[in-house]
Design a protein around this motif. Structure first.
Motif, PDB file in Angstrom:
ATOM      1  N   SER A 186     -35.063 -14.527   5.985  1.00 27.79           N
ATOM      2  CA  SER A 186     -34.727 -13.397   6.855  1.00 27.79           C
ATOM      3  C   SER A 186     -35.352 -12.087   6.415  1.00 27.79           C
ATOM      4  N   GLU A 187     -35.641 -11.987   5.118  1.00 29.27           N
ATOM      5  CA  GLU A 187     -36.092 -10.735   4.506  1.00 29.27           C
ATOM      6  C   GLU A 187     -35.082  -9.612   4.744  1.00 29.27           C
ATOM      7  N   ILE A 188     -33.805  -9.989   4.754  1.00 27.05           N
ATOM      8  CA  ILE A 188     -32.685  -9.060   4.927  1.00 27.05           C
ATOM      9  C   ILE A 188     -31.802  -9.165   3.685  1.00 27.05           C
ATOM     10  N   PRO A 189     -31.295  -8.035   3.161  1.00 31.70           N
ATOM     11  CA  PRO A 189     -30.375  -8.114   2.013  1.00 31.70           C
ATOM     12  C   PRO A 189     -29.262  -9.114   2.288  1.00 31.70           C
ATOM     13  N   THR A 190     -29.016  -9.996   1.339  1.00 34.54           N
ATOM     14  CA  THR A 190     -28.101 -11.118   1.565  1.00 34.54           C
ATOM     15  C   THR A 190     -26.962 -11.111   0.558  1.00 34.54           C
ATOM     16  N   ILE A 191     -25.758 -11.286   1.080  1.00 29.08           N
ATOM     17  CA  ILE A 191     -24.545 -11.325   0.270  1.00 29.08           C
ATOM     18  C   ILE A 191     -24.087 -12.770   0.147  1.00 29.08           C
TER      19      ILE A 191
END
Length: 236
Positions: A186-191
């Motif tokens: 995703s290239e999105i910060p992931t929790i």
């Protein structure tokens, strides 16, 4: 890295489930009391899930969510039964800081991408054996979690929260590889979510550029960790 304590709501009370099974719910108490405690410990965010809402597809614990909002000054991210723009607006009007879209992210990713252009949106990707589970984890689709994550690349979505359902509530440790794969796709910060157990995992996640935070649930409620010490060490 954010350490985010979780409040899962079932019939107005704080519960924890084992691998997402509703009949495994263990009740821990009133949600607003935990919200106050988390604030006193040093939390910055709390993660709330309306479990009844997730199954029903509409909000079911609004009054308790209002009480939580009124009881603390923490930032709140909220998921469970949020399937349309009106519900997003309703929760934002109550002072919720970020909305988590899960089932609708699989059913209508275009809608989620459009909502993220206007509102603070997170995507919840929950997987069983690698495939996406929805509707309170009652149904598992043939779509892989990694494939779904890739659809949000380049969007305005603030973060992805990913859960390995087979780990959730077990205390067997976070699935770090799964979390990294979601973040890379995703290239999105992931929790990371599901199975967190000890401070040692925090050390591993802290050194990983792909993981921006972790949801802490049963490890706190069962007394496996000292949350106050964790906040002092990792969120000073």
């Amino acid at each position: 890295m954010l350490v985010i304590p979780a409040i899962d709501l079932k019939d107005g009370m704080v519960v924890r489930l084992y691998k997402g099974e509703m009949n495994s719910a263990k009740v821990y108490g009133e949600p607003f009391e935990f919200a106050r405690a988390f604030e006193n410990y040093g939390a910055k965010w709390i993660h709330i899930v309306d479990l009844n809402g997730a199954f029903a597809g509409i909000p079911k614990n609004i009054e308790q969510i209002k009480k939580i909002r009124e009881s603390c000054n923490l930032k709140i991210e909220l998921g469970g039964g949020i399937r349309d723009e009106d519900t997003i607006k309703q929760y934002l009007s109550l002072g919720i800081d970020r909305l988590i879209l899960g089932s609708i992210a699989l059913k209508n990713p275009t809608f989620v991408i459009e909502m993220a252009k206007k509102y603070p949106i997170a995507v919840g990707i929950d997987a069983k054996n690698g495939n996406v589970s929805i509707d309170g984890w009652a149904n598992t689709d043939s779509t892989s979690a990694i494939s779904l994550a890739s659809k949000f690349k380049g969007s305005k979505i603030e973060t992805i929260i990913c859960t390995d359902i087979n780990k959730d509530g077990t205390g067997n440790g976070i699935n770090l590889d799964f979390t990294k794969q979601i973040a890379q796709a995703s290239e999105i910060p992931t929790i990371a979510s599901g199975g967190f157990r000890s401070d040692d995992e925090l050390e591993m996640m802290l050194s990983d550029k792909y993981i921006s935070g972790v949801i802490v649930g049963k490890a706190f409620y069962e007394g496996w960790i000292n949350l106050r010490d964790i906040f002092v060490k990792y969120q000073a």
